[in-house]
Design an enzyme around this catalytic site. Structure first.
Site, PDB file in Angstrom:
ATOM      1  N   HIS A  57       3.505   6.145   7.690  1.00 48.61           N
ATOM      2  CA  HIS A  57       3.194   4.885   6.982  1.00 48.61           C
ATOM      3  C   HIS A  57       3.477   5.047   5.490  1.00 48.61           C
ATOM      4  CE1 HIS A  57       1.029   0.945   6.662  1.00 48.61           C
ATOM      5  NE2 HIS A  57       1.131   1.318   5.385  1.00 48.61           N
ATOM      6  N   HIS A  59       5.621   3.151   1.787  1.00 47.63           N
ATOM      7  CA  HIS A  59       6.304   2.005   1.146  1.00 47.63           C
ATOM      8  C   HIS A  59       7.345   2.556   0.178  1.00 47.63           C
ATOM      9  CE1 HIS A  59       3.501  -1.163   2.588  1.00 47.63           C
ATOM     10  NE2 HIS A  59       2.719  -0.101   2.706  1.00 47.63           N
ATOM     11  N   GLN A 152       4.856  -9.048   3.182  1.00 49.82           N
ATOM     12  CA  GLN A 152       3.766  -8.752   2.229  1.00 49.82           C
ATOM     13  C   GLN A 152       2.963 -10.008   1.846  1.00 49.82           C
ATOM     14  OE1 GLN A 152       3.283  -5.554  -0.260  1.00 49.82           O
ATOM     15  NE2 GLN A 152       1.388  -6.681   0.001  1.00 49.82           N
ATOM     16  N   HIS A 210       0.215  -3.906   9.236  1.00 48.42           N
ATOM     17  CA  HIS A 210      -0.950  -3.694   8.384  1.00 48.42           C
ATOM     18  C   HIS A 210      -2.026  -4.572   9.003  1.00 48.42           C
ATOM     19  CE1 HIS A 210       1.952  -2.068   5.579  1.00 48.42           C
ATOM     20  NE2 HIS A 210       1.001  -1.752   4.733  1.00 48.42           N
ATOM     21  N   GLU A 213      -6.881  -4.488   6.886  1.00 49.45           N
ATOM     22  CA  GLU A 213      -7.065  -3.641   5.696  1.00 49.45           C
ATOM     23  C   GLU A 213      -8.056  -4.369   4.790  1.00 49.45           C
ATOM     24  OE1 GLU A 213      -3.557  -2.713   3.467  1.00 49.45           O
ATOM     25  OE2 GLU A 213      -4.575  -1.202   2.250  1.00 49.45           O
ATOM     26  N   ASP A 309       1.214   6.332   2.578  1.00 46.72           N
ATOM     27  CA  ASP A 309       1.176   4.932   2.149  1.00 46.72           C
ATOM     28  C   ASP A 309       1.887   4.722   0.817  1.00 46.72           C
ATOM     29  OD1 ASP A 309       0.676   2.235   2.386  1.00 46.72           O
ATOM     30  OD2 ASP A 309      -1.495   2.357   2.183  1.00 46.72           O
ATOM     31  N   TRP A 315      -0.096   0.574  -6.795  1.00 51.98           N
ATOM     32  CA  TRP A 315      -1.387   0.684  -6.120  1.00 51.98           C
ATOM     33  C   TRP A 315      -2.005   2.074  -6.208  1.00 51.98           C
ATOM     34  CZ3 TRP A 315       2.883  -1.864  -4.170  1.00 51.98           C
ATOM     35  CH2 TRP A 315       2.748  -3.254  -4.087  1.00 51.98           C
TER      36      TRP A 315
HETATM   37 FE   FE2 Z   1       0.786   0.141   3.624  1.00 51.82          FE
END
Ligand code: FE2
Length: 426
Positions: A57, A59, A152, A210, A213, A309, A315
Site C-alpha cells: 500500500h 502512494h 481520491q 481505502h 479510514e 502508505d 501527509w
Molecule cells: Fe493510502
C-alpha cells in the site's frame, strides 16, 4: 555450473546455515553445503536471507513531494489534503516520474522489490497515471509495480471519477480502487463499492479500496465490501486498506464481521506509520491508536499485510521506504510482542503482502524467482530489532544493490573498539 551460490545464510523460517543455488534467475536448491561450482559466490556469514520486502500500500504520485509548495505546519490530515490540492495544478508528468523513480531507488536499496501504488485519478489530466505507467515499465526489471486507480475525491462524489477510472484502466492500470467512507452518504459509499466491484468483475481485475479510514465506529463499508466480494465471486481478489474504524467498533459487531471478511477472503492492509499519526487525532485522553485489529484478524485466519502508505509527502514527513520500519511500528502499535507475533509482523511485509498482490513465484523456495535480500542480522526477529543494512539485494539472481556492513568504532577509555548491537538471541 550455478549462476549464483549464496553460502551460509539463515532463513526467515528459522532454518540456519543454508546454501542457496541459483540458475537462470530461479532458486534451484536450498541445502546445507552445496558444492556445485558457481560463477558468483556470496558469503552469507550466518546472516538472514529472506524473500524481498513488499509494500502492498503506497502512494507513488505524491511521494517525496514534502515541502512542495510548502510544509505541513499542523501535521494534520486536513492540511495534508489542502497541500496536495495546492500542488496538483502545477504537477507535470516529468516531475511525478522523477520523484517516483527516486523512490524506487530507495526501495531497491532497502530490499523492497514489489510495490502496490495507488494513483489519484481525480485529476482529469491523468498525468500521474501516465507518469506511473512509465515508471512501472522502466523499473520492471527491478521492481514489480502494481497501480491502483484511486478516486481520491470520491467515486460518486466527483462526477468525472467513473470516466477517469475507466480511462486509467484502459491505459493499463492494474487494480480498481475506491474510497467509500469519503462519499457523501453511507448509501453512496455502498453504491460506490457495488459499482467498482462490478467494473473489476467485468474486466477481471483486482480491487483495493481505502476503506473506513476513519475513527467513526459506524463507518462499516468493509461489511459491504466483503458481501459484494462474495456476491460477485471476487473471493481472494479484493483488499480492504486501512479499516481503521474497526479499532473503534463495537466488539459484538466485530465478532460477526471478522468471519465475514474471512469468508470473502478479503485481504487487509494496515498502515501503522500513518494510522498511528493520523487516527485518534481529535480525541482528548484516552486517545485511540486507530490501527485496525491486526492480531485478532490474523487469529481469525485473515491475510493481513502492513503497508508504508506515504514517504515524505503532504501527509507524512518521515520514512525512507524501509519496510522493516513499518513492521517495527506495526508490532508496537498492535502490541504484537509475543514470539510468534513478532514473526507474523515480518510476514506482514513479506509473504502476506505477496498474497495481497498475488505475486507469482515469490518466496525463498526451490522453483521461485531468485529474488533475495540478505540482511545484516541473524534472523527475521533480529532484523526487526536492528533494522539493519541490506547487505545484498538480489533480483532474478543478479545483485542489484549492495551495502557495506555497518561498523561503528568507539574511542573511549583510552582504547578503540567496535560496537555491535546484535545479541544473537533469536
Ligand atoms: Fe493510502
Amino acid at each position: 555450473m550455478l549462476d549464483l551460490l549464496i553460502k551460509n545464510v539463515n532463513l526467515a523460517n528459522a532454518e540456519k546455515g543454508q546454501d542457496i543455488a541459483v540458475i537462470d534467475g530461479k532458486i534451484v536448491e536450498i541445502a546445507t553445503h552445496i558444492t556445485t561450482p558457481a560463477q558468483q559466490t556470496i558469503q552469507g556469514n550466518g546472516h538472514l536471507a529472506s524473500a524481498p520486502f513488499i509494500d502492498s500500500h503506497f502512494h507513488m504520485d505524491s511521494t517525496l513531494s514534502l515541502g512542495q509548495p510548502r510544509l505541513n505546519q499542523s501535521g494534520t490530515l486536513l492540511e495534508g489534503i489542502a497541500l496536495w490540492g495546492e500542488l496538483k495544478p502545477s504537477l507535470t508528468v516529468d516531475a511525478i516520474k522523477k520523484r517516483a523513480l527516486e523512490l524506487c531507488r530507495w526501495s531497491i536499496a532497502r530490499g523492497t522489490l514489489a510495490i502496490r501504488t495507488h494513483v489519484d485519478i481525480s485529476d482529469d489530466r491523468l498525468l500521474a497515471v501516465d507518469a506511473l505507467l512509465e515508471v512501472r515499465e522502466e523499473m520492471s526489471e527491478y521492481i514489480d509495480i502494481q497501480i491502483v486507480a484511486f478516486p481520491q475525491d470520491g467515486f460518486l462524489r466527483y462526477a468525472k471519477s467513473e470516466q477517469n477510472l475507466l480511462r486509467a484502466l484502459d491505459k493499463g492500470v492494474d487494480v480498481v480502487g475506491g474510497i467509500p467512507h469519503f462519499e457523501r452518504t453511507m448509501a453512496d459509499g455502498s453504491a460506490s463499492i457495488r459499482r467498482l466491484c462490478e467494473i473489476a468483475q467485468q474486466r477481471d481485475l483486482l480491487v483495493d479500496m481505502h476503506c473506513d479510514e476513519s475513527d467513526d465506529p459506524m463507518s462499516r463499508h468493509i461489511e459491504v465490501l466483503a458481501s459484494e466480494t462474495i456476491r460477485q465471486g471476487l473471493q481472494g481478489r479484493v483488499t480492504g486498506s486501512h479499516l481503521t474504524s474497526m479499532h473503534s467498533m463495537d466488539n459484538y459487531y466485530v465478532s460477526k464481521l471478522l468471519p465475514l471478511i474471512r469468508e470473502a477472503q478479503v485481504h487487509v492492509v494496515a498502515n501503522p506509520l500513518i494510522n498511528i499519526t493520523l487516527q485518534g487525532r481529535s480525541d482528548s485522553y484516552p486517545k485511540r491508536r486507530g490501527m485496525t485489529r491486526v492480531p485478532e484478524m490474523l487469529e481469525a485466519g485473515i491475510n493481513v499485510a502492513f503497508g508504508h502508505d506515504c514517504v515524505m509527502d503532504p501527509w507524512y514527513s518521515f520514512g525512507t521506504h524501509d519496510m522493516l520500519d513499518v513492521a517495527h511500528m506495526g508490532l508496537h502499535v498492535a502490541q504484537m510482542t509475543g514470539m510468534s507475533q513478532m514473526s507474523a509482523a515480518f510476514e506482514a511485509v513479506t509473504n502476506n503482502a505477496a498474497k495481497v498482490m498475488r505475486l507469482e513465484n515469490y518466496g525463498l523456495q526451490v522453483g521461485c524467482h531468485a529474488d533475495i535480500v540478505i540482511c545484516e542480522a541473524s534472523s527475521a526477529i533480529e532484523a526487526l530489532q536492528l533494522r539493519p543494512e541490506r547487505l545484498f539485494v538480489i533480483r532474478r539472481g543478479k545483485v542489484i544493490a549492495s551495502t557495506e556492513p555497518r561498523v561503528t568504532k568507539l574511542h573511549i577509555q583510552n582504547t578503540e573498539s567496535s560496537v555491535s548491537f546484535s545479541k544473537g538471541l533469536f
